[in-house]
Design an enzyme around this catalytic site. Structure first.
Site: not given
Lengths: 434, 424
Positions: B65, B68-69, B141
């Protein structure tokens, strides 16, 4: 894909979009009424009670079984708020005849079932079944109470309740807990009969069928609809100025770890004669896209928040900025949100920013043309406002919006209220101390 | 390039496998204004332990993840998200337990946008400073999702069902686990998992499949690399680790999810058939027209939020069903009664036949969403089947297959439940 609009019965309008693009068609029936604190919950409850059973399909299981047989067609209650107009009814989507084994005529059957649900409820002595009303009222109450589960939208809803306290707009599309609690089967049946007589009705179809075939199917499904005097008092009161000279500030606390900041604005003078394309591009420049000033500065450059975006209610002439922040970033985030709006007002918009915003608006509108659901919602909003241009025309207008036109919109925008949802005091301090 | 025409649903699929191992799936959609492209790697939150040159490597939770960012940063200092948006595209990305996908939708400049997509996903660029900054953003997040009751109730179910599998942890990781991530971790994982043979490009729209293949061949690395071997831990037992997990949060009414694990069928046709069988089983048992749902809805025990899902990752299928209820225990006990009845008496044939029609219609509807279509094609590529075959495979599934699945996989002892209760 041209929209054909036709009055098919007294104050019943049919909008048809014929296209072979989709494998599923959609049909919606919407009863329009004034959004009010007194009646919103009753209106919102009606399609849910109707969806419980009709004369031909007395319970949900038999309705669902009929829908399964129609290749998984769906007929769902819809309750929407378009400014201060509440639209309640049903939305159906179903396989287009061309893709159904055996070429069954699904459209006629779905339309007939929708008409039956709307006009021939399962009643006793002419009244809704108390069991259906009671259980749907409880579910409505659950939905109203469940709004707190999503803190992001809850913070926006609370902002509007406080900011527009003396306007109908403060009322949620589902109404209020107080009103919902007072509903019983007698009261609701009376209200339903009145709504059927007085509400202007918007019917929408999008799919592969010829408009004449759709008209025949809809007229036949609504043949028992008795119309009275139309309700003329439907529309949105637009407030141009803020309620007080300076913004009003509200803070509430809940047990949460991330703060939610909602900032409410009146769009102001641009609403006298709204240029919808310019308003959309203004929003995309300021906070409505990933190239917007809020996204690039508040989120990316300054890392003040996890998200920050703006959204417009074009019917009411409002804008809300919604942001998720650490509790101690409140002052910094708020001043940056204001500073970015000032920049737009001063015309401090680069060519790239303007071009990206125009494109974002045009793309969003054109993408809507590839989704029957998005087209349905677009045309309902247009019809409510009495506007008859389609998404393609609006997209083309957006592409030619100038910096001056954006600034012209921005100049009138004023902050009316700020709402902050933070953690409980002791937890908040702990979180801030991390 | 292979061309397959699906007459029943009037779709055409172009499939190409490049010399570097990349699979490309294109569904041509004349008349449509928008184009959609999804570029995905079979690397997700669950892929934390893998073999690298004969050595087993462990990575902290949240790398896929995090990567991905960070992929959106490009060496020339731009942000690919902004570049795509400035060119009129609507870009986004997601990371699941089994996949990381980057995608955009656009109504103009498709090939420019595709070039940007292929370029930024294949060229990593990280610095210690940018990694540190991202730790702050992702930290926010993580906090946000920890406040979300829907996330908490889901993760607690996974922890109840599985003893060791990494799908027990949040895809985003924790504040502590992401603190261990460095630019080197990201470069390593990119090199291992973002090689063309471990990736798929799926496109839907009014496009030219040849031109797409040519562009991918030009931009992407020429060498195939290898598909890394992963380890999800020792095999899990058939029963849940814990049958109930309950916590309290700021919610209006109890939120619940119950579920069970499914031992994954062999990749390829058997797996597609298993997925479709499970879907039919869930629809028959607790879909909108099931006796179970109708009864519990009428009794006020379930509402419209009730839904079910099936996810395959970490080597298992996970069945999940849930929503909001004043009495989740009653819901699960009523379901168990239905399951026993199906096991004893079989499934109603009439119900089964109309459920099949409804499932066909639902799949047909999903073809209208390019995002769903491309994601299904990508999942199919990693699982060894073609998702568009589902329409005819669905027809072949028998009532006894579905009955057997229900009896074997949804019996009371297989189920775990997670509940988030209100604070007060």
């Amino acid at each position: 894909m041209e929209a054909i609009r036709k009055k098919i019965m007294p104050f019943v309008e049919l909008t048809c979009l014929r296209t072979d693009k989709f494998k599923t068609g959609c049909l919606s029936v919407n009863l329009l009424t004034r959004l009010s604190r007194e009646n919103a919950s009753k209106n919102a409850l009606i399609p849910h009670v109707l969806r419980r059973g009709s004369t031909g399909h007395p319970d949900m299981e038999s309705i669902s079984a009929a829908l399964d047989e129609l290749y998984g067609a769906r007929i769902e209650p819809v309750v929407r708020k378009k400014g201060e107009v509440q639209a309640v009814g049903f939305f159906a989507d179903f396989a287009d005849d061309a893709f159904v084994p055996g070429g069954e005529q699904v459209l006629e059957k779905v339309t007939a079932l929708m008409g039956e649900l709307l006009l021939s409820p399962n009643t006793r002595g002419g009244l809704f079944l108390p069991a259906y009303v009671d259980s749907e009222r409880e579910k409505l109450l659950e939905r109203l109470r469940a709004r707190i589960n999503d803190k992001r939208s809850y913070a926006v809803q609370r902002l509007f309740e406080l900011m527009c306290f003396s306007e109908d707009y403060a009322t949620d599309r589902m109404g209020t807990e107080e009103e919902a609690q007072s509903i019983n089967y007698q009261k609701l049946t009376r209200h339903y009969k009145q709504l059927l007589q007085c509400a202007p009705i918007e019917v929408f179809y999008c799919g592969g069928a010829d408009p004449l075939r759709v008209e025949r199917a809809v007229k036949s499904a609504l043949v028992t609809l008795l119309r009275g005097e139309p309700d003329e008092d439907i529309g949105t009161d637009i407030r141009i100025n803020t309620v007080e000279e300076n913004p009003r500030y509200f803070t509430e606390e809940l047990s949460i770890t991330q703060g939610k900041l909602s900032v409410g604005f009146r769009l102001g003078e641009c609403m006298y004669n709204p240029n919808m394309a310019a308003i959309r591009v203004f929003n995309a420049v300021y906070g409505g896209s990933v190239t917007s000033k809020l996204f690039m500065n508040v989120r990316e450059k300054l890392s003040l928040c996890y998200y920050a975006n703006s959204a417009i209610d074009r019917h009411k002439g409002l804008m809300v900025v919604s942001s998720g922040i650490e509790f101690d970033k409140y002052d910094a985030a708020l001043s940056e949100i204001f500073a970015q709006l000032e920049a737009v007002k001063k015309g401090d918009i680069t060519d790239d920013e303007l071009a990206a915003a125009r494109k974002a608006v045009a793309t969003e509108l054109r993408s809507a043309m590839d989704s029957s659901g998005a087209l349905e919602d677009f045309w309902l909003a247009q019809n409510v406002d009495g506007l008859y241009y389609g998404p393609e025309e609006l997209a083309a207008l957006a592409e030619s919006i100038t910096r001056d036109e954006v600034v012209e919109v921005a100049k009138g925008v004023e902050c009316d209220a700020v709402y902050f949802l933070r953690g409980l005091s002791e937890e908040g301090e702990k979180a801030n101390g991390d | 390039m292979e061309i397959r025409k699906f007459e029943n649903i009037q779709e055409t699929l172009y499939t190409d496998v490049l010399p570097n191992g990349l699979t490309i799936n294109v569904v041509t959609k004349p008349v449509w204004l928008k184009c959609f492209a999804l570029f995905a790697t079979g690397y997700g939150g669950a892929d934390r332990r893998f073999n690298l040159g004969g050595q087993w490597v462990d990575t902290p939770a949240g790398v896929a993840h995090f990567l991905e960012h960070k992929m959106f940063d490009t060496p020339d200092g731009d942000n690919a998200l902004a570049v795509l948006s400035a060119n009129g595209a609507q870009p986004n990305a997601f990371t699941s337990n089994s996949m990381t996908a980057y995608y955009f939708e656009s109504t103009q400049g498709f090939y420019d946008n595709l070039r940007t997509l292929l370029s930024f996903v294949s060229v990593p660029y990280f610095t210690p400073e940018s990694v540190e900054k991202e730790q702050g953003i992702i930290g926010q997040e993580i906090r946000m999702i920890e406040d979300n009751p829907g996330f908490v109730v889901y993760l607690n179910l996974m922890k109840s069902l599985y003893a060791r599998n990494p799908i027990r942890d949040s895809v985003a990781g924790s504040i502590e686990s992401i603190a261990q991530i460095t630019d080197k971790t990201l470069y390593d994982c990119h090199r291992i998992f973002y090689n063309p043979s471990n990736m798929v490009l799926c496109v839907a729209g009014d496009v030219d499949p040849e031109r797409i293949s040519a562009m991918a061949a030009e931009i992407l690395p020429k060498e195939p690399g290898e598909v890394p071997q992963r380890d999800y831990g020792e095999k899990e037992g058939p029963l849940p680790v814990k049958t109930r997990t309950e916590v309290n949060m700021e919610v209006s009414a109890p939120q619940f999810i119950f579920g069970s694990k499914v031992f994954q069928a062999e990749k390829g046709a058997p797996l597609l058939r298993q997925k479709l069988t499970v879907n039919l089983a869930l629809r028959c048992l607790m879909g909108r027209s099931s006796p179970f749902y109708a009864r519990l809805y009428a009794q006020g025990l379930l509402n419209n939020d009730f839904g079910y899902d099936l996810d395959y990752s970490g080597g298992y299928g996970t069945i999940m069903a849930g929503g909001e209820s004043s009495d989740p225990e009653k819901v699960i006990s009523e379901l168990s009664k239905e399951v026993s009845a199906v096991a004893d008496k079989g499934l109603d044939e009439a119900l089964f036949s109309r459920i099949k029609k409804a499932a066909y219609g639902s799949r047909l509807r999903s073809l209208g969403s390019f995002g769903v279509l491309c994601q299904n094609l990508a999942e199919g590529k990693f699982a060894g089947y073609c998702d568009l075959d589902a329409f005819h495979v669905l027809e072949e599934i028998t009532v006894s297959e579905v009955r057997d699945f229900i009896a074997n996989n949804l019996a009371q002892d297989k189920l775990a439940m997670s509940v988030v209760h209100p604070l007060h």
